[in-house]
Design a protein around this motif. Structure first.
Motif, PDB file in Angstrom:
ATOM      1  N   VAL A  17      -1.909   8.988   2.253  1.00 45.79           N
ATOM      2  CA  VAL A  17      -2.185   8.213   1.052  1.00 45.79           C
ATOM      3  C   VAL A  17      -0.987   7.314   0.781  1.00 45.79           C
ATOM      4  O   VAL A  17       0.164   7.719   0.959  1.00 45.79           O
ATOM      5  N   ARG A  18      -1.269   6.094   0.354  1.00 43.89           N
ATOM      6  CA  ARG A  18      -0.201   5.135   0.070  1.00 43.89           C
ATOM      7  C   ARG A  18      -0.170   4.829  -1.412  1.00 43.89           C
ATOM      8  O   ARG A  18      -1.160   4.969  -2.110  1.00 43.89           O
ATOM      9  N   HIS A  41       1.105   7.234  -7.749  1.00 49.12           N
ATOM     10  CA  HIS A  41       0.085   7.604  -8.717  1.00 49.12           C
ATOM     11  C   HIS A  41       0.315   6.848 -10.010  1.00 49.12           C
ATOM     12  O   HIS A  41       1.443   6.764 -10.459  1.00 49.12           O
ATOM     13  N   THR A  90      -2.748   4.823  -6.108  1.00 46.25           N
ATOM     14  CA  THR A  90      -2.751   5.284  -4.721  1.00 46.25           C
ATOM     15  C   THR A  90      -4.068   4.906  -4.055  1.00 46.25           C
ATOM     16  O   THR A  90      -5.080   4.714  -4.719  1.00 46.25           O
TER      17      THR A  90
END
Length: 193
Positions: free
Chosen positions: A110-111, A114, A117
């Motif tokens: 995941v990029r 938060h 994302t």
């Protein structure tokens, strides 16, 4: 407020999944996860064994899909392929397969940060007009996209490994509903084709 709660629940789920992965990693010399030998439904997601069809229905429409060539690392990243179609009853004993689809599921790290994302890989299974999100190459959402609410779908595991083996109207099928609270585990040996 509900979106923030869902986002927090999703992050918590990923943290728990990562914690489980780390503890399993200590016990294995390889980086790959063992393949599932059972269907696990709930809460909200289903973990599927490789090569076995799962039926999905909503209203009068019935579809089927399966995962193949699952390659999953301890951190949940990896790839798998899916095959899906809609089942249409032509006559009492004849089933036709329509709207056949296939694709690659590619779960990457995941990029972003938060709450901004995203998953850069392809993480959806298409069954007819329905889309189901995937958190890992073998963990599929039980509601459309990545919703965490009941969209009215039901799922039935099968022992079928080819489309011709599927019997979508078999009375012995065990249909599982979306449930936020419970988990149902069904071994491959206990399901109907």
């Amino acid at each position: 407020m509900p979106k923030a709660r869902n986002s927090c629940l999703f992050i918590l789920f990923l943290a728990v999944l990562a914690g489980c992965s780390r503890s399993e990693q200590v016990n294995r010399s390889q980086g790959a996860m063992p393949l599932a030998q059972e269907f696990v439904f709930g809460p909200r997601y289903m973990r599927l064994p490789e090569g076995y069809f799962v039926l999905v229905r909503k209203g009068n429409e019935v579809g089927a899909f399966r995962l193949q060539h699952v390659s999953q690392k301890q951190d949940g990243t990896g790839t798998s392929m899916y095959e899906s179609f809609i089942l249409e009853k032509e006559r009492p004993r004849n089933i036709s397969l329509t709207n056949q689809k296939s694709g690659v599921i590619e779960i990457k790290q995941v990029r972003g940060i938060h709450p901004f994302t995203w998953q850069p890989g392809n993480n959806e299974i298409h069954v007819g007009a329905w889309k189901f999100g995937c958190l890992t190459p073998s963990l599929v959402n039980m509601s459309s996209h990545f919703s965490e609410s009941d969209d009215g779908f039901e799922f039935a595991p099968t022992a079928a490994q080819t489309p011709t083996d599927i019997k979508p109207f078999d009375q012995n099928l065990r249909w599982v509903h979306f449930d936020n609270e419970s988990r149902v585990t069904i071994p491959i040996t206990a399901v109907a084709k």
